[in-house]
Design a protein around this motif. Structure first.
Motif, PDB file in Angstrom:
ATOM      1  N   LEU A 382       0.828  -1.209   0.000  1.00  0.00           N
ATOM      2  CA  LEU A 382       0.000   0.000   0.000  1.00  0.00           C
ATOM      3  C   LEU A 382       0.860   1.256   0.000  1.00  0.00           C
ATOM      4  O   LEU A 382       1.925   1.289   0.614  1.00  0.00           O
ATOM      5  N   ASP A 386      -3.841   5.520  -0.791  1.00  0.00           N
ATOM      6  CA  ASP A 386      -4.553   4.508  -1.579  1.00  0.00           C
ATOM      7  C   ASP A 386      -5.964   4.329  -1.024  1.00  0.00           C
ATOM      8  O   ASP A 386      -6.163   4.295   0.192  1.00  0.00           O
ATOM      9  N   LEU A 388      -9.245   1.793  -0.993  1.00  0.00           N
ATOM     10  CA  LEU A 388      -9.546   0.387  -1.255  1.00  0.00           C
ATOM     11  C   LEU A 388     -10.965   0.044  -0.822  1.00  0.00           C
ATOM     12  O   LEU A 388     -11.492   0.604   0.145  1.00  0.00           O
ATOM     13  N   ARG A 403      -7.837  -2.473  -4.344  1.00  0.00           N
ATOM     14  CA  ARG A 403      -7.473  -1.077  -4.601  1.00  0.00           C
ATOM     15  C   ARG A 403      -8.289  -0.568  -5.781  1.00  0.00           C
ATOM     16  O   ARG A 403      -8.333  -1.195  -6.841  1.00  0.00           O
TER      17      ARG A 403
END
Length: 448
Positions: A382, A386, A388, A403
């Motif tokens: 990660l 990010d 997700l 993601r």
């Protein structure tokens, strides 16, 4: 009437200003993070690579494998930053960076590809030097203790180019999200984003090479009882491996009110096309006693059904055609351990998963708050920020997520992310993600 007209104008102005501010912020972050990246690269080159003491204890080939084309990476990145800073100085409030990114992508790719290709040799050389070169660990420790390193080891600096290209792609993606649909800015940002994707895809060739090396390595350690099994194949790779406990139901006993089930270790090697169950012959050698194709596995989670038995248990059946070949009760010490094995054995179809997601579907989301480097095959590396989709959250603090930006799926510790509680933010993330996919696919279609 005047009040009615002014209010929407004011709202529009505020919304436009906010969008402009976020766009400006994303561009500033790209420039400032590039400057920070180069400072770290300078430490890698000037402090470690150019160290006289370290150079003297390394052979020329070892030094080449350890540091590769790091000075070239630094030179290209410095030229990139120089152009970014010139643009910023020209107009600090209205400046674009994506055209500069696009212009520098060929140079980035030229130095990045050799560096990434060398990664396998870099890792092997580093480990070999630690084990076989008596001077290397001491010299390295002294260099790493220097305050300039801020307690970071050499490996943290060597991995920077891999992390940077991923980070750069994400930063350009953030800028793309803030552009006006159909605008020239959107077109430039989309082109830059696509070119960075190509640079990042250099990793796939390296990954294939590492997978093959891993198979060759495993082939020396894994032995089969009787039947010859050709382990090495271009289309095969290791998905997950590890030890679980086999529960022996034949010799169970009752102690007080508790049911006692003897266990013994069993080692699993899960590949993308088959599963091997084995016993350890010694520390790193395995004797396979049964194997089956991935499509011929059946599993049932029994943790909720077996009362009075500690641990997390699932029932695994290995078949051959319609015939049951072998069945086994497997026990993990943690919920995440059990869930990760079940998920790895029965991965969802990525095409089906992506098709099911639409911009009005409010799904659980998390955002990365600090970078995480995957430690196992089924984990996901990660980068900070990010976003997700959270598919599974276990009681012992692990999350399985997808993601949004690239659809990659994997596990990571819950402590590295925070939940996105705002429904409007979650829906906005989905809309932005779908928009980026549409514009990039359109551009790819036009270029074909």
């Amino acid at each position: 009437k005047t009040g009615f007209v002014k209010k929407p104008q004011c709202m529009y102005h505020t919304q436009t200003s906010f969008t402009f501010y976020r766009s400006l912020q994303a561009k500033f972050e790209l420039v400032t993070s590039e400057a920070s990246y180069i400072r770290s690269l300078s430490i890698a080159v000037d402090h470690f690579m150019m160290s006289v003491e370290l150079t003297e204890c390394l052979g020329a080939q070892e030094r080449q494998w350890l540091f590769s084309k790091l000075p070239d990476v630094k030179d290209v990145s410095e030229k990139f930053l120089q152009d970014l800073e010139h643009r910023l100085e020209a107009d600090i409030l209205r400046f674009d960076v994506c055209d500069i990114v696009l212009e520098h992508c060929p140079a980035l790719r030229k130095v990045y590809l050799p560096y990434v290709t060398n990664q396998a040799y870099q890792e092997q050389t580093y480990q070999r030097l630690l084990q076989e070169n008596p001077r290397f660990p001491g010299i390295l420790a002294r260099l790493e203790e220097d305050p300039i390193c801020q307690r970071l080891p050499l490996t943290s600096f060597l991995i920077l180019p891999f992390q940077r290209i991923t980070r750069l792609k994400m930063l350009v993606e953030n800028i793309l999200k803030r552009t006006t649909p159909g605008s020239r800015d959107e077109d430039t940002a989309t082109k830059a984003f696509n070119e960075l994707k190509k640079v990042k895809e250099c990793n796939s060739s390296v990954q294939s090479m590492k997978r093959m090396e891993e198979l060759i390595h495993l082939n020396k350690k894994i032995h089969f009882e009787g039947k010859i099994f050709p382990l090495i194949s271009q289309s095969r790779w290791l998905v997950k491996h590890g030890e679980l406990l086999e529960v022996d139901t034949q010799t169970m006993s009752i102690s007080g009110s508790k049911l006692k089930l003897p266990t013994r270790p069993v080692y699993l090697h899960l590949f993308n096309d088959c599963l091997l169950l084995s016993r350890r012959k010694d520390t790193w050698k395995f004797m396979v006693f049964v194997h089956a194709k991935i499509g011929e596995l059946k599993v049932k989670d029994l943790s909720q059904k077996l009362q009075g038995i500690s641990g997390f248990i699932f029932h695994l059946q290995l078949c051959e055609g319609q015939q049951l070949k072998h069945q086994i009760l497997l026990k993990s010490q943690t919920e995440s351990g059990k869930q990760r094995w079940i998920t790895a054995m029965f991965p969802p179809d990525p095409k089906t998963t992506s098709e099911q997601t639409n911009e009005n579907e409010d799904l659980s989301q998390v955002q990365c708050i600090k970078s995480y480097q995957a430690q196992e095959h089924d984990e996901l590396t990660l980068e900070k920020a990010d976003i997700l989709q959270a598919k599974t959250i276990t009681s012992d603090g692990w999350v399985e997520g997808i993601r949004l930006s690239d659809g990659e799926r994997g596990w990571f510790p819950k402590t590295y992310v925070e939940e996105i509680t705002s429904r409007s933010a979650r829906l906005r993330n989905l809309r932005e993600n779908i928009r980026i996919k549409c514009v990039t696919q359109k551009l790819e279609g036009e270029s074909q």
